[in-house]
Design an enzyme around this catalytic site. Sequence first.
Site, PDB file in Angstrom:
ATOM      1  N   SER A 143     -19.877   5.231  18.699  1.00  0.00           N
ATOM      2  CA  SER A 143     -20.611   5.816  19.832  1.00  0.00           C
ATOM      3  C   SER A 143     -19.611   6.393  20.832  1.00  0.00           C
ATOM      4  O   SER A 143     -19.833   7.442  21.424  1.00  0.00           O
ATOM      5  CB  SER A 143     -21.467   4.751  20.511  1.00  0.00           C
ATOM      6  OG  SER A 143     -22.409   4.245  19.609  1.00  0.00           O
ATOM      7  N   ARG A 196     -16.008  -1.351  10.413  1.00  0.00           N
ATOM      8  CA  ARG A 196     -15.349  -0.083  10.118  1.00  0.00           C
ATOM      9  C   ARG A 196     -13.944  -0.318   9.567  1.00  0.00           C
ATOM     10  O   ARG A 196     -13.769  -0.448   8.384  1.00  0.00           O
ATOM     11  CB  ARG A 196     -15.323   0.831  11.341  1.00  0.00           C
ATOM     12  CG  ARG A 196     -16.603   1.609  11.496  1.00  0.00           C
ATOM     13  CD  ARG A 196     -16.819   2.081  12.876  1.00  0.00           C
ATOM     14  NE  ARG A 196     -16.945   0.966  13.799  1.00  0.00           N
ATOM     15  CZ  ARG A 196     -17.329   1.077  15.054  1.00  0.00           C
ATOM     16  NH1 ARG A 196     -17.577   2.253  15.560  1.00  0.00           N
ATOM     17  NH2 ARG A 196     -17.446   0.027  15.817  1.00  0.00           N
ATOM     18  N   LYS A 221     -21.423  -3.519  31.520  1.00  0.00           N
ATOM     19  CA  LYS A 221     -20.817  -2.502  30.661  1.00  0.00           C
ATOM     20  C   LYS A 221     -21.442  -1.157  31.016  1.00  0.00           C
ATOM     21  O   LYS A 221     -22.664  -1.005  30.907  1.00  0.00           O
ATOM     22  CB  LYS A 221     -21.121  -2.854  29.194  1.00  0.00           C
ATOM     23  CG  LYS A 221     -20.055  -2.425  28.229  1.00  0.00           C
ATOM     24  CD  LYS A 221     -20.316  -3.033  26.878  1.00  0.00           C
ATOM     25  CE  LYS A 221     -19.694  -2.203  25.791  1.00  0.00           C
ATOM     26  NZ  LYS A 221     -20.030  -2.690  24.456  1.00  0.00           N
ATOM     27  N   HIS A 231     -24.639   3.611  12.466  1.00  0.00           N
ATOM     28  CA  HIS A 231     -25.574   2.506  12.700  1.00  0.00           C
ATOM     29  C   HIS A 231     -26.759   2.595  11.736  1.00  0.00           C
ATOM     30  O   HIS A 231     -27.172   1.593  11.148  1.00  0.00           O
ATOM     31  CB  HIS A 231     -26.151   2.571  14.128  1.00  0.00           C
ATOM     32  CG  HIS A 231     -25.160   2.371  15.241  1.00  0.00           C
ATOM     33  ND1 HIS A 231     -25.034   3.256  16.291  1.00  0.00           N
ATOM     34  CD2 HIS A 231     -24.271   1.374  15.486  1.00  0.00           C
ATOM     35  CE1 HIS A 231     -24.119   2.811  17.140  1.00  0.00           C
ATOM     36  NE2 HIS A 231     -23.627   1.679  16.674  1.00  0.00           N
TER      37      HIS A 231
HETATM   38  P1  ADP Z   1     -20.018   1.120  18.710  1.00  0.00           P
HETATM   39  O1  ADP Z   1     -18.929   0.166  18.280  1.00  0.00           O
HETATM   40  O2  ADP Z   1     -20.094   2.366  17.910  1.00  0.00           O
HETATM   41  O3  ADP Z   1     -20.106   1.330  20.192  1.00  0.00           O
HETATM   42  P2  ADP Z   1     -22.154  -0.842  18.802  1.00  0.00           P
HETATM   43  O4  ADP Z   1     -21.610  -1.723  19.843  1.00  0.00           O
HETATM   44  O5  ADP Z   1     -23.491  -0.285  19.085  1.00  0.00           O
HETATM   45  O6  ADP Z   1     -21.326   0.403  18.340  1.00  0.00           O
HETATM   46  O7  ADP Z   1     -22.103  -1.636  17.424  1.00  0.00           O
HETATM   47  C1  ADP Z   1     -23.132  -2.270  16.757  1.00  0.00           C
HETATM   48  C2  ADP Z   1     -22.649  -2.639  15.380  1.00  0.00           C
HETATM   49  O8  ADP Z   1     -22.581  -1.460  14.596  1.00  0.00           O
HETATM   50  C3  ADP Z   1     -21.259  -3.268  15.291  1.00  0.00           C
HETATM   51  O9  ADP Z   1     -21.270  -4.242  14.267  1.00  0.00           O
HETATM   52  C4  ADP Z   1     -20.385  -2.102  14.896  1.00  0.00           C
HETATM   53  O10 ADP Z   1     -19.223  -2.532  14.218  1.00  0.00           O
HETATM   54  C5  ADP Z   1     -21.328  -1.380  13.957  1.00  0.00           C
HETATM   55  N1  ADP Z   1     -20.990   0.028  13.780  1.00  0.00           N
HETATM   56  C6  ADP Z   1     -20.869   0.980  14.729  1.00  0.00           C
HETATM   57  N2  ADP Z   1     -20.547   2.173  14.170  1.00  0.00           N
HETATM   58  C7  ADP Z   1     -20.473   1.964  12.830  1.00  0.00           C
HETATM   59  C8  ADP Z   1     -20.152   2.784  11.703  1.00  0.00           C
HETATM   60  N3  ADP Z   1     -19.822   4.077  11.858  1.00  0.00           N
HETATM   61  N4  ADP Z   1     -20.180   2.227  10.468  1.00  0.00           N
HETATM   62  C9  ADP Z   1     -20.483   0.920  10.333  1.00  0.00           C
HETATM   63  N5  ADP Z   1     -20.769   0.089  11.345  1.00  0.00           N
HETATM   64  C10 ADP Z   1     -20.766   0.591  12.575  1.00  0.00           C
END
Ligand code: ADP
Length: 183
Positions: free
Chosen positions: A140, A102, A53, A29
């Site tokens: 996460s 990703r 959630k 992130h």
């Molecule tokens: P996660 O999918 O890890 O639970 P979130 O719901 O908090 O994360 O995602 C927020 C944004 O961050 C989304 O667009 C998700 O694709 C992106 N994201 C999460 N992890 C990564 C990563 N390792 N590299 C790039 N983008 C990421």
Amino acid sequence: MAQKKKGGEEDMGRVAIYAGSFDPITYGHIDIIERGLEIFDKVIVAIANNEEKRSLFTIEERLKMTKTIFKDTPNVIVDSFRGLLVDYVSKTNAKVILRGLRATSDFEYEFHMASMNRSLNTHLDTLFMMTSKDYFFVSSRTIKEVARLGGGVEGLVPDLVVRRLKEKFKLPVTKRKHISWDD
Ligand code: ADP
């Protein structure tokens, strides 16, 4: 920097919203946020407060961790929101939703969400950034799974998050006896 436009409307520069669960925030992130700052004047990290959630960290814990991590970066604003992201975005002066991509597995969901958000607000666009090679496998969810089983997640999340995960899963926290939320 905020500048007055002709007609008195305030121009806050280019603002992007980076929304997600951030349960917890990872270097994946943070990498997207830092790269976002190369393009935007301000990035608002909007943490979803979604009671349906189940999250490991409460919204207050996620806010506090993320705020602490960006305490020295004034152009990153950390906030939380409930309900539709487009409604939250319309209360700010952002025109762009920033998302990280990703693998191909992220694509379908992200494509649907971006299309839906655009149909809800035609002035809004979604900008995708490819994950960095160092973090393409970091989510996460996997961080929580590994940490719960006692695996090391150092280097994938900030040290503060490593300590909070150990506290949550009642694993030994090295060196310090007590850690306040602010360090
Ligand atoms: P996660 O999918 O890890 O639970 P979130 O719901 O908090 O994360 O995602 C927020 C944004 O961050 C989304 O667009 C998700 O694709 C992106 N994201 C999460 N992890 C990564 C990563 N390792 N590299 C790039 N983008 C990421």
